[in-house]
Write an enzyme that holds these catalytic residues in place. Structure first.
Site, PDB file in Angstrom:
ATOM      1  N   LYS A   1     -58.659 -38.009 -13.664  1.00  0.00           N
ATOM      2  CA  LYS A   1     -58.310 -37.249 -12.453  1.00  0.00           C
ATOM      3  C   LYS A   1     -56.847 -36.812 -12.478  1.00  0.00           C
ATOM      4  O   LYS A   1     -56.525 -35.659 -12.190  1.00  0.00           O
ATOM      5  CB  LYS A   1     -58.614 -38.079 -11.205  1.00  0.00           C
ATOM      6  CG  LYS A   1     -60.095 -38.408 -11.030  1.00  0.00           C
ATOM      7  CD  LYS A   1     -60.384 -39.128  -9.731  1.00  0.00           C
ATOM      8  CE  LYS A   1     -59.814 -40.539  -9.729  1.00  0.00           C
ATOM      9  NZ  LYS A   1     -60.464 -41.413 -10.730  1.00  0.00           N
ATOM     10  N   THR A   2     -55.958 -37.732 -12.824  1.00  0.00           N
ATOM     11  CA  THR A   2     -54.536 -37.387 -12.907  1.00  0.00           C
ATOM     12  C   THR A   2     -54.289 -36.370 -14.006  1.00  0.00           C
ATOM     13  O   THR A   2     -53.509 -35.419 -13.834  1.00  0.00           O
ATOM     14  CB  THR A   2     -53.691 -38.655 -13.154  1.00  0.00           C
ATOM     15  OG1 THR A   2     -53.921 -39.590 -12.097  1.00  0.00           O
ATOM     16  CG2 THR A   2     -52.215 -38.316 -13.220  1.00  0.00           C
TER      17      THR A   2
ATOM     18  N   ASP B   1     -52.726 -38.895  -5.233  1.00  0.00           N
ATOM     19  CA  ASP B   1     -53.661 -39.873  -5.781  1.00  0.00           C
ATOM     20  C   ASP B   1     -54.113 -40.821  -4.670  1.00  0.00           C
ATOM     21  O   ASP B   1     -53.361 -41.087  -3.722  1.00  0.00           O
ATOM     22  CB  ASP B   1     -52.985 -40.656  -6.905  1.00  0.00           C
ATOM     23  CG  ASP B   1     -53.987 -41.364  -7.801  1.00  0.00           C
ATOM     24  OD1 ASP B   1     -55.192 -41.089  -7.684  1.00  0.00           O
ATOM     25  OD2 ASP B   1     -53.547 -42.200  -8.614  1.00  0.00           O
TER      26      ASP B   1
ATOM     27  N   THR C   1     -61.072 -42.590  -5.620  1.00  0.00           N
ATOM     28  CA  THR C   1     -62.109 -43.411  -6.247  1.00  0.00           C
ATOM     29  C   THR C   1     -63.214 -43.744  -5.250  1.00  0.00           C
ATOM     30  O   THR C   1     -64.236 -44.310  -5.628  1.00  0.00           O
ATOM     31  CB  THR C   1     -61.502 -44.724  -6.782  1.00  0.00           C
ATOM     32  OG1 THR C   1     -60.815 -45.394  -5.715  1.00  0.00           O
ATOM     33  CG2 THR C   1     -60.514 -44.440  -7.902  1.00  0.00           C
TER      34      THR C   1
ATOM     35  N   ARG D   1     -59.426 -44.046 -20.483  1.00  0.00           N
ATOM     36  CA  ARG D   1     -58.195 -44.830 -20.371  1.00  0.00           C
ATOM     37  C   ARG D   1     -58.339 -46.159 -21.097  1.00  0.00           C
ATOM     38  O   ARG D   1     -57.434 -46.592 -21.813  1.00  0.00           O
ATOM     39  CB  ARG D   1     -57.847 -45.073 -18.899  1.00  0.00           C
ATOM     40  CG  ARG D   1     -56.563 -45.899 -18.710  1.00  0.00           C
ATOM     41  CD  ARG D   1     -56.336 -46.196 -17.247  1.00  0.00           C
ATOM     42  NE  ARG D   1     -56.130 -44.982 -16.484  1.00  0.00           N
ATOM     43  CZ  ARG D   1     -56.218 -44.913 -15.161  1.00  0.00           C
ATOM     44  NH1 ARG D   1     -56.529 -45.992 -14.465  1.00  0.00           N
ATOM     45  NH2 ARG D   1     -55.991 -43.778 -14.530  1.00  0.00           N
TER      46      ARG D   1
END
Length: 330
Positions: free
Chosen positions: A56-57, A101, A150, A209
């Protein structure tokens, strides 16, 4: 930690064409951005939802790069007052991308201020208190808000509806993770065999990640042991040392399953009791370990508590007990 963050940032793709996986979201987002470039206007506001670590980032950074616009980064927990948000919004330049975020964790006053800013590019700043308070309208330049969450279900409907595009990110397949690892290994100048990529990808819980983090740990192991090429056996031995097993379970995951099976004969066990047994906070067990265990079919949630499935017993090398099928319902 600074080196780790710098390495993680270096491994992020910089363009939408380099972003691996999430085919549907990529195609839709590419269309939205291309349309904005043709019109010469700021892109519609974008909401990205999905589990942690799926990009997402990275996508927010790519949106800013694709639109050739500056990027401002903040987070929901950091915006607890309407004044905090007003200060950020009033300093934006035309076309700038604001990335928030964990946007679902913003305070309610800040959310309500954001409604008008997203729709009308205007905020009303309250000056003074009580009967003498006055509202001063402040015009904002067109900007693009990129929100990441999330837990999309916690976003209020009015806020969610103001996003022009919503992208739901899904977990990656093993094949997609192998592509991520191949790109990262080239940047890290690692020599990894195909079966080595497959071994690491299979233990990465469907999350890029985690895949990149495990790749760096395998790199460390290979350097210390002077291994020139990482094959399946090398990757497996390195990850076993870091307590990541063949299904991607780590120490916390196995502690949860062992507590269920060995202390309570498979459950059911309440979440708070389970957290005490494994020596972690309740929120850590619920948000870090439990989602993956449920997704892998190793743990079930029931009205009476958490229950270990037959798969969990077998994964631990134990024989499942005989019990009524209804005990695993829910």
């Amino acid at each position: 930690m600074t080196e780790e963050r710098a390495m993680e940032a270096a491994l992020r793709p910089k363009a939408l064409s380099d972003f691996v996986g999430q085919q549907t979201v990529r195609r839709q987002l590419s269309l939205v951005l291309e349309s904005s470039r043709i019109r010469g206007t700021a892109s519609d506001h974008v909401l990205l939802s999905g589990p942690p670590g799926l990009g997402k980032t990275t996508l927010a950074m790519i949106i800013a790069a694709e639109m050739n616009a500056p990027l401002r980064i903040s987070s929901g927990p950091a915006i607890q007052h309407a004044g905090d948000l007003a200060a950020i919004l009033s300093s934006l330049t035309e076309g700038e991308v604001l990335f928030v975020d964990e946007i679902h964790r913003m305070s309610r006053p800040a959310e309500e201020l954001l409604y008008m800013a997203m729709e009308d590019f205007r905020v009303d700043v309250i000056v003074g208190k009580g009967a003498g308070a006055t509202s001063i309208p402040l015009e904002l330049p067109p900007f693009t808000l990129v929100g990441a969450t999330t837990r999309a279900g916690l976003l209020p409907g009015p806020l969610r509806d103001r996003f022009g595009f919503t992208g739901q990110l899904e977990f990656y397949s093993t094949e997609e993770l192998e592509l991520v690892l191949r790109r990262s290994s080239a940047m890290l100048e690692m020599n990894v065999a195909s079966e080595g990529f497959a071994e690491i990808a299979g233990r990465s819980r469907g999350t890029p990640r985690i895949a990149n983090r495990l790749l760096r740990r395998v790199r460390d192991w290979a350097l210390v042991h002077r291994v020139d090429q990482v094959d399946r056996a090398t990757a497996a031995e390195a990850l076993e040392m870091y307590e990541v097993d063949e299904r991607g379970l780590d120490r916390l995951d196995r502690s949860v399953l062992e507590a269920l099976c060995l202390r309570f004969n498979g459950g059911p066990v309440g979440l708070s009791t389970l957290a005490v047994l494994v020596g972690e906070e309740t929120e850590t067990v619920e948000t870090v370990a439990e989602p993956y265990l449920v997704r892998e079919g190793l743990l079930a949630r029931t009205p009476r508590g958490r229950v270990a499935t037959d798969q969990a017993w077998r994964h631990l090398g134990l024989t499942p007990p005989d019990r009524h099928p209804d005990s695993l319902s829910g």
